[in-house]
Design a protein around this motif. Structure first.
Motif, PDB file in Angstrom:
ATOM      1  N   ASP A  19       0.834  -1.209   0.000  1.00 59.40           N
ATOM      2  CA  ASP A  19       0.000   0.000   0.000  1.00 59.40           C
ATOM      3  C   ASP A  19       0.862   1.249   0.000  1.00 59.40           C
ATOM      4  O   ASP A  19       0.532   2.246  -0.643  1.00 59.40           O
ATOM      5  CB  ASP A  19      -0.920  -0.025   1.225  1.00 59.40           C
ATOM      6  N   HIS A  20       1.985   1.212   0.723  1.00 58.05           N
ATOM      7  CA  HIS A  20       2.885   2.363   0.804  1.00 58.05           C
ATOM      8  C   HIS A  20       3.544   2.656  -0.546  1.00 58.05           C
ATOM      9  O   HIS A  20       3.625   3.825  -0.965  1.00 58.05           O
ATOM     10  CB  HIS A  20       3.952   2.105   1.862  1.00 58.05           C
ATOM     11  N   LEU A  21       4.002   1.596  -1.225  1.00 56.30           N
ATOM     12  CA  LEU A  21       4.703   1.786  -2.499  1.00 56.30           C
ATOM     13  C   LEU A  21       3.742   1.951  -3.671  1.00 56.30           C
ATOM     14  O   LEU A  21       4.072   2.589  -4.679  1.00 56.30           O
ATOM     15  CB  LEU A  21       5.631   0.595  -2.768  1.00 56.30           C
ATOM     16  N   GLY A  22       2.573   1.330  -3.575  1.00 61.06           N
ATOM     17  CA  GLY A  22       1.601   1.445  -4.658  1.00 61.06           C
ATOM     18  C   GLY A  22       1.673   0.342  -5.680  1.00 61.06           C
ATOM     19  O   GLY A  22       0.979   0.420  -6.709  1.00 61.06           O
ATOM     20  N   ASP A  44       6.076  -6.446  -9.474  1.00 63.92           N
ATOM     21  CA  ASP A  44       5.273  -5.803 -10.518  1.00 63.92           C
ATOM     22  C   ASP A  44       6.146  -4.815 -11.291  1.00 63.92           C
ATOM     23  O   ASP A  44       6.719  -3.886 -10.707  1.00 63.92           O
ATOM     24  CB  ASP A  44       4.091  -5.085  -9.864  1.00 63.92           C
ATOM     25  N   PRO A  45       6.260  -4.967 -12.636  1.00 66.57           N
ATOM     26  CA  PRO A  45       7.097  -4.051 -13.439  1.00 66.57           C
ATOM     27  C   PRO A  45       6.663  -2.597 -13.348  1.00 66.57           C
ATOM     28  O   PRO A  45       7.458  -1.691 -13.611  1.00 66.57           O
ATOM     29  CB  PRO A  45       6.918  -4.591 -14.867  1.00 66.57           C
ATOM     30  N   SER A  46       5.396  -2.377 -12.942  1.00 68.49           N
ATOM     31  CA  SER A  46       4.929  -0.991 -12.878  1.00 68.49           C
ATOM     32  C   SER A  46       5.673  -0.189 -11.823  1.00 68.49           C
ATOM     33  O   SER A  46       5.604   1.037 -11.799  1.00 68.49           O
ATOM     34  CB  SER A  46       3.425  -0.963 -12.587  1.00 68.49           C
ATOM     35  N   GLY A  47       6.417  -0.881 -10.974  1.00 66.92           N
ATOM     36  CA  GLY A  47       7.159  -0.178  -9.945  1.00 66.92           C
ATOM     37  C   GLY A  47       8.480   0.383 -10.422  1.00 66.92           C
ATOM     38  O   GLY A  47       9.127   1.184  -9.722  1.00 66.92           O
ATOM     39  N   SER A 101       9.624   4.200 -10.089  1.00 63.49           N
ATOM     40  CA  SER A 101       8.672   4.871  -9.185  1.00 63.49           C
ATOM     41  C   SER A 101       9.365   5.761  -8.157  1.00 63.49           C
ATOM     42  O   SER A 101       8.727   6.572  -7.496  1.00 63.49           O
ATOM     43  CB  SER A 101       7.822   3.829  -8.457  1.00 63.49           C
ATOM     44  N   GLY A 102      10.661   5.594  -8.011  1.00 65.42           N
ATOM     45  CA  GLY A 102      11.405   6.413  -7.058  1.00 65.42           C
ATOM     46  C   GLY A 102      11.601   5.760  -5.709  1.00 65.42           C
ATOM     47  O   GLY A 102      12.320   6.278  -4.854  1.00 65.42           O
ATOM     48  N   ASN A 103      10.960   4.618  -5.511  1.00 64.31           N
ATOM     49  CA  ASN A 103      11.132   3.905  -4.244  1.00 64.31           C
ATOM     50  C   ASN A 103      10.859   2.426  -4.502  1.00 64.31           C
ATOM     51  O   ASN A 103      10.113   2.061  -5.418  1.00 64.31           O
ATOM     52  CB  ASN A 103      10.177   4.434  -3.177  1.00 64.31           C
ATOM     53  N   SER A 104      11.461   1.555  -3.702  1.00 68.21           N
ATOM     54  CA  SER A 104      11.283   0.123  -3.896  1.00 68.21           C
ATOM     55  C   SER A 104      11.573  -0.618  -2.601  1.00 68.21           C
ATOM     56  O   SER A 104      12.080  -0.045  -1.634  1.00 68.21           O
ATOM     57  CB  SER A 104      12.214  -0.382  -5.007  1.00 68.21           C
ATOM     58  N   ARG A 105      11.259  -1.914  -2.593  1.00 68.84           N
ATOM     59  CA  ARG A 105      11.537  -2.760  -1.435  1.00 68.84           C
ATOM     60  C   ARG A 105      13.042  -2.926  -1.274  1.00 68.84           C
ATOM     61  O   ARG A 105      13.789  -2.960  -2.245  1.00 68.84           O
ATOM     62  CB  ARG A 105      10.849  -4.110  -1.597  1.00 68.84           C
ATOM     63  N   ASN A 106      13.456  -3.057  -0.008  1.00 65.54           N
ATOM     64  CA  ASN A 106      14.888  -3.141   0.268  1.00 65.54           C
ATOM     65  C   ASN A 106      15.161  -4.177   1.362  1.00 65.54           C
ATOM     66  O   ASN A 106      15.786  -3.891   2.381  1.00 65.54           O
ATOM     67  CB  ASN A 106      15.425  -1.772   0.686  1.00 65.54           C
ATOM     68  N   GLY A 107      14.609  -5.380   1.157  1.00 66.06           N
ATOM     69  CA  GLY A 107      14.849  -6.455   2.106  1.00 66.06           C
ATOM     70  C   GLY A 107      14.041  -6.297   3.388  1.00 66.06           C
ATOM     71  O   GLY A 107      13.025  -5.590   3.427  1.00 66.06           O
ATOM     72  N   THR A 108      14.492  -6.962   4.439  1.00 61.68           N
ATOM     73  CA  THR A 108      13.797  -6.936   5.725  1.00 61.68           C
ATOM     74  C   THR A 108      14.784  -6.796   6.866  1.00 61.68           C
ATOM     75  O   THR A 108      15.997  -7.021   6.692  1.00 61.68           O
ATOM     76  CB  THR A 108      12.970  -8.223   5.940  1.00 61.68           C
TER      77      THR A 108
END
Length: 427
Positions: free
Chosen positions: A66-69, A74-77, A80-87
């Motif tokens: 929800d935060h990233l959209g 998903d290639p649409s990301g 986007s200027g932001n992405s997942r970065n592990g845990t």
């Protein structure tokens, strides 16, 4: 105290969601697998903790989406200027024990999870557990040991104190909440506490006022901690009640509290101050030897069951004749309480049963004494008030919640009150 109702509604809603999410066949499968692998149901390594971990991590991943959209992968990301970065691994305390969860991160470090907020180390109802244990008289040391032994949770005494401090604002709201305009009966009594003040531990008294509304429901109107009784103190208490909306009290029932009758006359001039008959009897019996107790009690009964003032005076004279030489202290107790006792004689039997004793408030004070006796002393008045309030909140939830508890025989007594105090009761 409305929090208890909201909490029950929230728990019921949560139970319905869980029942829909985990139908019986799914739960049966989980239990069968746990039994086959030797996994316990509860405890740090139990099935409930594993489920808690799975649910929390799933919720955190949903929050990140929800935060990233966009969904993970998903290639649409792209771009986007932001992405997942592990845990990152985080240990949180729950009622089932500590749980290690993987919290997702984003590259811009802008993700603020709601289900497990940053820096939060406790989730679920653990805070409610701490408040519940505290309200039942357990010390911070006892709660610390209990959480460690039962839940495997390491909670410092400072943490426990901070958790219980959340009720400070709730106490202020409770102490200033609006009250009814008229209370037919108000009971006043106190309990003694040892409180440190300016480095010295001294005995103070916490006074509790219980009001009976026109429906016969009892409510804790307020609690005040004071060094000693006196007209000035009682005027402050009664003025506080008046400022919160109380304009009339028909009968104030108490145990010969110094200065209270004068203060009642000043603030509520039409009110009647009635001493607790049971307290008078009890105080008189302190002077009586065991062998004469039955005879003395029988003689005193002729005083407080008298149909008229004249009959009561004859009963007191007979009591003085029979026992005054041996027990002058017992006779003096009655004479000193006489001015606040005699209003009782004007009441019909159905009303006498209600104002005969302050048991309605003594039973609450008995519960409060149980939760305060574990402490040698309180560090200050605020700490004492915090425990008293939590105790009252807990007692209220057990005795009928915000609606208070009823008064036996109230309808008959109410009709007597309407006749004795015409025009003063509003419905």
């Amino acid at each position: 105290m409305a929090q208890n109702v909201k909490r029950r509604e929230r728990d019921t809603a949560a139970a319905q969601v869980i029942a829909e999410t985990f139908p019986p066949n799914v739960i049966d499968t989980l239990l069968a697998e746990a039994k086959e692998t030797g996994t316990p149901i509860d405890g740090v390594d139990g099935l409930l903790n594993q489920m808690t971990k799975a649910v929390l991590e799933r919720a955190l991943r949903a929050e990140m989406t929800d935060h990233l959209g966009y969904e993970s992968g998903d290639p649409s990301g792209n771009g986007s200027g932001n992405s997942r970065n592990g845990t990152s691994v985080k240990t949180v305390s729950t009622r089932n024990g500590p749980v290690d969860i993987e919290v997702p991160r984003d590259r811009n470090s802008t993700f603020e999870p709601m289900i497990v907020p940053k820096r939060a180390r406790r989730i679920g109802n653990l805070d409610d557990t701490i408040l519940s244990l505290y309200s039942r008289g357990m010390t911070t040391r006892d709660i610390e040991a209990h959480l460690r032994e039962v839940y495997g949770v390491q909670a410092s005494r400072e943490l426990i104190s901070n958790v219980t401090d959340v009720v400070v604002d709730e106490i202020k709201t409770w102490q200033s909440r609006p009250l009814d305009e008229v209370y037919p009966i108000m009971y006043v009594d106190g309990i003694r506490l040892r409180v440190k003040d300016n480095g010295v531990v001294s005995t103070k008294v916490a006074y509790l006022a219980i009001g009976v509304d026109t429906d016969g429901r009892k409510h804790a109107l307020g609690c005040w901690i004071q060094d000693s009784e006196g007209a000035k103190f009682w005027q402050k208490v009664l003025a506080d009640l008046r400022n919160r909306g109380v304009r009339d009290v028909l009968i104030v029932c108490c145990d010969g509290l110094t200065g209270l009758p004068d203060a009642v006359t000043a603030v509520f001039p039409d009110s009647i101050v009635q001493t607790c008959v049971v307290h008078v009897i009890r105080n008189a019996m302190r002077f009586v030897s065991y062998g004469d107790r039955k005879a003395v009690v029988k003689a005193m009964k002729d005083i407080y069951t008298a149909p008229t003032l004249e009959a009561a005076e004859l009963g007191l004279a007979a009591f003085d004749t029979a026992f005054g030489a041996r027990y002058p202290g017992a006779v003096d107790v009655w004479r000193h309480a006489w001015a606040e006792f005699i209003p009782f004689l004007d009441f019909p039997p159905e009303l006498r049963k209600i104002v005969y004793t302050t048991n309605a408030i003594e039973s609450i004070n008995f519960q409060l004494r149980k939760i305060t006796k574990n402490r040698g002393h309180f560090p200050d008045k605020d700490a004492a008030m915090k425990l008293l309030y939590l105790g009252l909140r807990n007692i209220s939830s057990q005795r009928g919640g915000e609606s208070g508890t009823g008064t036996h025989g109230w309808k008959v007594a109410l009709n007597s009150l309407v006749n004795l105090f015409p025009g003063r009761l509003s419905f």
